[in-house]
Design a protein around this motif. Structure first.
Motif, PDB file in Angstrom:
ATOM      1  N   GLU A  23       1.270  -3.963   9.922  1.00 30.42           N
ATOM      2  CA  GLU A  23       1.117  -2.398   9.787  1.00 30.42           C
ATOM      3  C   GLU A  23       0.906  -1.897   8.458  1.00 30.42           C
ATOM      4  O   GLU A  23       0.385  -1.142   8.026  1.00 30.42           O
ATOM      5  CB  GLU A  23       2.387  -1.838  10.461  1.00 30.42           C
ATOM      6  N   LEU A  24       1.750  -2.779   7.558  1.00 34.59           N
ATOM      7  CA  LEU A  24       1.897  -2.084   6.080  1.00 34.59           C
ATOM      8  C   LEU A  24       0.437  -2.631   5.666  1.00 34.59           C
ATOM      9  O   LEU A  24      -0.030  -1.536   4.815  1.00 34.59           O
ATOM     10  CB  LEU A  24       2.646  -3.269   5.392  1.00 34.59           C
ATOM     11  N   GLU A  25      -0.294  -3.619   5.912  1.00 41.42           N
ATOM     12  CA  GLU A  25      -1.600  -3.807   5.483  1.00 41.42           C
ATOM     13  C   GLU A  25      -2.452  -2.772   5.648  1.00 41.42           C
ATOM     14  O   GLU A  25      -3.581  -2.331   5.189  1.00 41.42           O
ATOM     15  CB  GLU A  25      -2.085  -5.206   5.690  1.00 41.42           C
ATOM     16  N   ARG A  26      -2.395  -2.247   7.281  1.00 39.89           N
ATOM     17  CA  ARG A  26      -3.187  -1.215   7.746  1.00 39.89           C
ATOM     18  C   ARG A  26      -3.068   0.093   6.963  1.00 39.89           C
ATOM     19  O   ARG A  26      -3.828   0.831   6.403  1.00 39.89           O
ATOM     20  CB  ARG A  26      -2.980  -1.189   9.149  1.00 39.89           C
ATOM     21  N   TRP A  27      -1.768   0.522   6.325  1.00 37.60           N
ATOM     22  CA  TRP A  27      -1.620   1.529   5.928  1.00 37.60           C
ATOM     23  C   TRP A  27      -1.862   1.423   4.341  1.00 37.60           C
ATOM     24  O   TRP A  27      -2.339   2.493   3.797  1.00 37.60           O
ATOM     25  CB  TRP A  27       0.013   1.916   5.979  1.00 37.60           C
ATOM     26  N   LYS A  28      -1.759   0.369   3.754  1.00 37.78           N
ATOM     27  CA  LYS A  28      -2.376   0.069   2.536  1.00 37.78           C
ATOM     28  C   LYS A  28      -3.897   0.482   2.303  1.00 37.78           C
ATOM     29  O   LYS A  28      -4.437   1.171   1.361  1.00 37.78           O
ATOM     30  CB  LYS A  28      -2.065  -1.156   1.954  1.00 37.78           C
ATOM     31  N   GLU A  29      -4.545  -0.174   3.291  1.00 36.05           N
ATOM     32  CA  GLU A  29      -5.870   0.047   3.463  1.00 36.05           C
ATOM     33  C   GLU A  29      -6.385   1.534   3.607  1.00 36.05           C
ATOM     34  O   GLU A  29      -7.465   2.082   3.036  1.00 36.05           O
ATOM     35  CB  GLU A  29      -6.658  -0.941   4.739  1.00 36.05           C
ATOM     36  N   LEU A  30      -5.416   2.066   4.479  1.00 39.28           N
ATOM     37  CA  LEU A  30      -6.153   3.532   4.734  1.00 39.28           C
ATOM     38  C   LEU A  30      -5.698   4.342   3.543  1.00 39.28           C
ATOM     39  O   LEU A  30      -6.513   5.153   3.122  1.00 39.28           O
ATOM     40  CB  LEU A  30      -5.070   3.967   6.062  1.00 39.28           C
ATOM     41  N   TYR A  31      -4.626   4.048   2.811  1.00 30.93           N
ATOM     42  CA  TYR A  31      -4.382   4.652   1.433  1.00 30.93           C
ATOM     43  C   TYR A  31      -5.572   4.574   0.669  1.00 30.93           C
ATOM     44  O   TYR A  31      -5.820   5.616  -0.029  1.00 30.93           O
ATOM     45  CB  TYR A  31      -2.938   4.318   1.106  1.00 30.93           C
ATOM     46  N   LEU A  32      -5.800   3.358   0.554  1.00 33.07           N
ATOM     47  CA  LEU A  32      -6.902   3.123  -0.609  1.00 33.07           C
ATOM     48  C   LEU A  32      -8.190   3.915  -0.168  1.00 33.07           C
ATOM     49  O   LEU A  32      -8.836   4.225  -1.195  1.00 33.07           O
ATOM     50  CB  LEU A  32      -7.125   1.650  -0.748  1.00 33.07           C
ATOM     51  N   ARG A  33      -8.475   3.813   1.106  1.00 33.94           N
ATOM     52  CA  ARG A  33      -9.908   4.634   1.515  1.00 33.94           C
ATOM     53  C   ARG A  33      -9.513   6.111   1.245  1.00 33.94           C
ATOM     54  O   ARG A  33     -10.418   6.597   0.817  1.00 33.94           O
ATOM     55  CB  ARG A  33      -9.934   4.245   2.921  1.00 33.94           C
ATOM     56  N   LEU A  34      -8.423   6.655   1.587  1.00 33.45           N
ATOM     57  CA  LEU A  34      -8.225   7.964   1.239  1.00 33.45           C
ATOM     58  C   LEU A  34      -8.290   8.436   0.080  1.00 33.45           C
ATOM     59  O   LEU A  34      -8.863   9.360  -0.614  1.00 33.45           O
ATOM     60  CB  LEU A  34      -6.883   8.454   1.735  1.00 33.45           C
ATOM     61  N   GLN A  35      -7.829   7.312  -0.954  1.00 30.30           N
ATOM     62  CA  GLN A  35      -7.639   7.659  -2.481  1.00 30.30           C
ATOM     63  C   GLN A  35      -9.054   7.559  -3.005  1.00 30.30           C
ATOM     64  O   GLN A  35      -9.578   8.457  -3.784  1.00 30.30           O
ATOM     65  CB  GLN A  35      -6.891   6.639  -3.141  1.00 30.30           C
ATOM     66  N   ALA A  36      -9.987   6.666  -2.439  1.00 23.34           N
ATOM     67  CA  ALA A  36     -11.228   6.607  -3.036  1.00 23.34           C
ATOM     68  C   ALA A  36     -12.161   7.963  -2.365  1.00 23.34           C
ATOM     69  O   ALA A  36     -13.049   8.384  -3.237  1.00 23.34           O
ATOM     70  CB  ALA A  36     -12.049   5.500  -2.339  1.00 23.34           C
ATOM     71  N   ASP A  37     -11.932   8.418  -1.242  1.00 27.35           N
ATOM     72  CA  ASP A  37     -12.460   9.531  -0.702  1.00 27.35           C
ATOM     73  C   ASP A  37     -12.274  10.593  -1.442  1.00 27.35           C
ATOM     74  O   ASP A  37     -12.985  11.692  -1.907  1.00 27.35           O
ATOM     75  CB  ASP A  37     -11.864   9.846   0.820  1.00 27.35           C
ATOM     76  N   MET A  38     -10.658  10.720  -2.018  1.00 27.57           N
ATOM     77  CA  MET A  38     -10.391  11.874  -2.759  1.00 27.57           C
ATOM     78  C   MET A  38     -11.244  11.810  -4.076  1.00 27.57           C
ATOM     79  O   MET A  38     -11.427  12.785  -4.716  1.00 27.57           O
ATOM     80  CB  MET A  38      -9.047  11.729  -2.950  1.00 27.57           C
ATOM     81  N   GLU A  39     -11.308  10.854  -4.892  1.00 23.28           N
ATOM     82  CA  GLU A  39     -12.148  10.649  -6.002  1.00 23.28           C
ATOM     83  C   GLU A  39     -13.293  11.017  -5.979  1.00 23.28           C
ATOM     84  O   GLU A  39     -14.037  11.545  -6.666  1.00 23.28           O
ATOM     85  CB  GLU A  39     -11.724   9.195  -6.618  1.00 23.28           C
ATOM     86  N   ASN A  40     -14.118  10.557  -4.829  1.00 23.54           N
ATOM     87  CA  ASN A  40     -15.769  10.900  -4.542  1.00 23.54           C
ATOM     88  C   ASN A  40     -15.667  12.286  -4.324  1.00 23.54           C
ATOM     89  O   ASN A  40     -16.613  12.934  -4.973  1.00 23.54           O
ATOM     90  CB  ASN A  40     -16.128  10.190  -3.237  1.00 23.54           C
TER      91      ASN A  40
END
Length: 169
Positions: free
Chosen positions: A20-37
């Motif tokens: 679950e932690l890995e899933r949330w980390k991956e989601l966080y990183l995706r959202l962060q990348a989306d925000m930068e884009n």
């Protein structure tokens, strides 16, 4: 046996929590990348809108520059032989003042990225608008620009206004 079951349950829960932690980390990183884009895209769109607004402003100002050039050309062609010395001196001061204003205007436009087209020897439809054609003589090659009727300008690396020219045909 109960401790083994407890250990297995705890181990299972721990593994589940790690996943679950890995899933949330991956989601966080995706959202962060989306925000930068999104930030980059918004910045690029803002820059595009600003450039378009600046192009519109400069396009509206260029006729003023043209009129200064025409006034200075008319003043230099005018012979004030019939005027008194006082009128001639005032006329010289007026021409000097107009020249200074024109130079200041050109300097300000250059500071914002507007520059005059200087490569006006051979007709290029991407840069020039042919308003008239004159038959070429033996010394003139077809497509040579004979006269610039209205100067062309660049804004950054784009054509702001095409030069209006007379071309040898």
């Amino acid at each position: 046996m109960e401790t083994e079951n407890n250990t297995m349950v705890e181990s299972s829960q721990l593994e589940s929590c790690k996943q679950e932690l890995e899933r949330w980390k991956e989601l966080y990183l995706r959202l962060q990348a989306d925000m930068e884009n999104m930030k980059r895209r918004i910045h690029k769109e803002q820059e595009t809108h600003i450039n378009r607004a600046m192009e519109d402003l400069f396009t509206d100002l260029l006729p003023i520059v043209d009129n200064f050039d025409r006034a200075l050309l008319a003043a230099s062609d005018y012979s004030g032989e019939d005027l008194s010395a006082v009128a001639s001196a005032k006329e010289d001061q007026l021409v000097q003042g107009l020249t200074l204003i024109r130079k200041e205007f050109a300097h300000t436009l250059e500071r914002y990225g507007v520059r005059e087209m200087t490569e006006v020897t051979h007709f290029d439809p991407e840069l020039h608008e042919a308003l008239s054609q004159i038959p070429a003589d033996n010394n003139t090659e077809s497509g040579t620009i004979l006269m610039v009727l209205e100067k062309g300008y660049w804004y950054k690396d784009r054509v702001l206004r095409h030069a209006k020219v007379t071309v040898a045909s």
